[in-house]
Design a protein around this motif. Structure first.
Motif, PDB file in Angstrom:
ATOM      1  N   PRO A 151       3.438   7.779  -7.780  1.00 51.59           N
ATOM      2  CA  PRO A 151       4.798   7.268  -7.562  1.00 51.59           C
ATOM      3  C   PRO A 151       5.293   6.547  -8.813  1.00 51.59           C
ATOM      4  N   ASP A 152       6.570   6.231  -8.828  1.00 51.64           N
ATOM      5  CA  ASP A 152       7.078   5.406  -9.931  1.00 51.64           C
ATOM      6  C   ASP A 152       6.628   3.953  -9.711  1.00 51.64           C
ATOM      7  N   SER A 173      13.297   4.980   0.836  1.00 54.14           N
ATOM      8  CA  SER A 173      12.870   6.375   0.871  1.00 54.14           C
ATOM      9  C   SER A 173      11.435   6.517   1.385  1.00 54.14           C
ATOM     10  N   MET A 174      11.188   7.609   2.066  1.00 56.80           N
ATOM     11  CA  MET A 174       9.822   8.071   2.323  1.00 56.80           C
ATOM     12  C   MET A 174       9.842   9.585   2.218  1.00 56.80           C
ATOM     13  N   MET A 193       9.078  -0.060   1.369  1.00 59.36           N
ATOM     14  CA  MET A 193       9.729  -0.247   0.075  1.00 59.36           C
ATOM     15  C   MET A 193      10.084   1.109  -0.518  1.00 59.36           C
ATOM     16  N   PRO A 194      11.138   1.148  -1.360  1.00 56.76           N
ATOM     17  CA  PRO A 194      11.590   2.434  -1.906  1.00 56.76           C
ATOM     18  C   PRO A 194      10.673   2.919  -3.030  1.00 56.76           C
ATOM     19  N   PHE A 195      10.586   4.209  -3.175  1.00 56.76           N
ATOM     20  CA  PHE A 195       9.849   4.776  -4.321  1.00 56.76           C
ATOM     21  C   PHE A 195      10.264   6.226  -4.528  1.00 56.76           C
ATOM     22  N   PHE A 226       0.833  -1.199   0.000  1.00 55.44           N
ATOM     23  CA  PHE A 226       0.000   0.000   0.000  1.00 55.44           C
ATOM     24  C   PHE A 226       0.864   1.244   0.000  1.00 55.44           C
ATOM     25  N   MET A 227       0.553   2.155  -0.915  1.00 54.05           N
ATOM     26  CA  MET A 227       1.122   3.481  -0.806  1.00 54.05           C
ATOM     27  C   MET A 227       0.316   4.191   0.276  1.00 54.05           C
ATOM     28  N   LEU A 228       1.015   4.612   1.314  1.00 56.87           N
ATOM     29  CA  LEU A 228       0.346   5.328   2.404  1.00 56.87           C
ATOM     30  C   LEU A 228       0.525   6.824   2.190  1.00 56.87           C
ATOM     31  N   LEU A 229      -0.584   7.540   2.162  1.00 55.20           N
ATOM     32  CA  LEU A 229      -0.537   8.998   2.083  1.00 55.20           C
ATOM     33  C   LEU A 229      -1.389   9.474   3.241  1.00 55.20           C
TER      34      LEU A 229
END
Ligand SMILES: [Cu+2]
Length: 263
Positions: free
Chosen positions: A114-115, A94-95, A58-60, A24-27
């Motif tokens: 994100p990428d 990264s975050m 995980m990196p993004f 999950f991308m957390l925003l």
């Protein structure tokens, strides 16, 4: 998406990949509601993680982002941070954090593109376009309209000021079209060390109907993420091999605990 195991590989796969749950991308904003009558700064964080299990991260990279309010777009100025993939790990990812100043009334739709992240366990890239909505100074107009993302969840339930036990209803759009019969994964951002009685509880799953609608009743208070799983419609190379891209629409909402004294 959750890893799908081929019959016969179950035992070894389970032994070698303990963290096979949903990405999950957390925003997350510091609040989903800003009240009062003067300009207010909130903090926003963006992290690519497994929310129920609390990791690994995980990196993004962020390719595009913004805050859409009353039809126009404001910039978000991100600061990159390096964090361990899991607690005390040497592997760093990264975050991003940003301070954002709300100056005028309106619903602020924050989004990031994100990428695409390569997930070896699933042999595909995963890209999760992610949105959250914050109510600014009592102005509620605009939360039910798409902001034009390539993959987007558009709420039918107002996405702020939710109680635990409220039903969240949304409609999934891919490339501007309602997404029929797609999987929607749901996870709790587990800040309280909640234990799942079995793996199946970690990621909740519903599907959209023929018109792209889905619903889920939020069982307890906290931040809840919804990820509609789509197909990026293209393939990418990694080390000379071609892999598909999973393109997901993610949205987060916050549910507040029942007030004290009610049952
Ligand atoms: Cu992962």
């Amino acid at each position: 998406m959750r890893r799908i195991l081929a019959a016969g590989t179950v035992v070894t796969a389970l032994l070698t990949s303990p963290a096979a749950f949903a990405h999950f991308m957390l925003l997350k904003p510091s609040t989903d509601i800003v009240e009062g009558n003067r300009a207010t700064t909130i903090e926003i964080e963006a992290r690519f993680t497994h929310p129920f299990e609390g990791g690994p991260n995980m990196p993004f990279k962020i390719l595009e982002s913004g805050a859409v309010v009353n039809g126009h777009r404001e910039e978000i100025h991100w600061k990159k941070e390096i964090i361990p993939a899991v607690k005390d790990s040497n592997r760093k990812v990264s975050m991003y954090r940003a301070s954002f100043r709300l100056k005028r009334p309106g619903v602020y739709s924050f989004f990031i593109v994100p990428d695409a992240y390569f997930e070896p366990a699933e042999e595909k890239f995963i890209q999760q376009i992610t949105k959250i909505e914050v109510e600014g100074f009592g102005m509620e107009e605009g939360w039910s309209r798409p902001i034009g993302l390539k993959a987007e969840i558009v709420p039918l339930t107002r996405p702020f000021g939710l109680w635990e036990g409220n039903t969240f209803r949304g409609r999934v759009y891919f490339n501007g079209k309602p997404a029929a019969n797609v999987r929607v994964e749901i996870e709790y951002l587990n800040t309280e060390g909640v234990k799942a009685p079995a793996d199946a509880f970690v990621t909740q799953v519903v599907r959209t109907d023929k018109d792209g609608y889905f619903e889920y009743t939020i069982p307890w208070a906290g931040w809840w993420g919804f990820s509609a799983i789509g197909y990026g419609g293209k393939k990418r190379y990694k080390d000379g091999k071609l892999y598909p891209v999973e393109l997901d629409a993610v949205m987060w909402v916050k549910a507040y605990p029942k007030p004290e004294g009610v049952k």
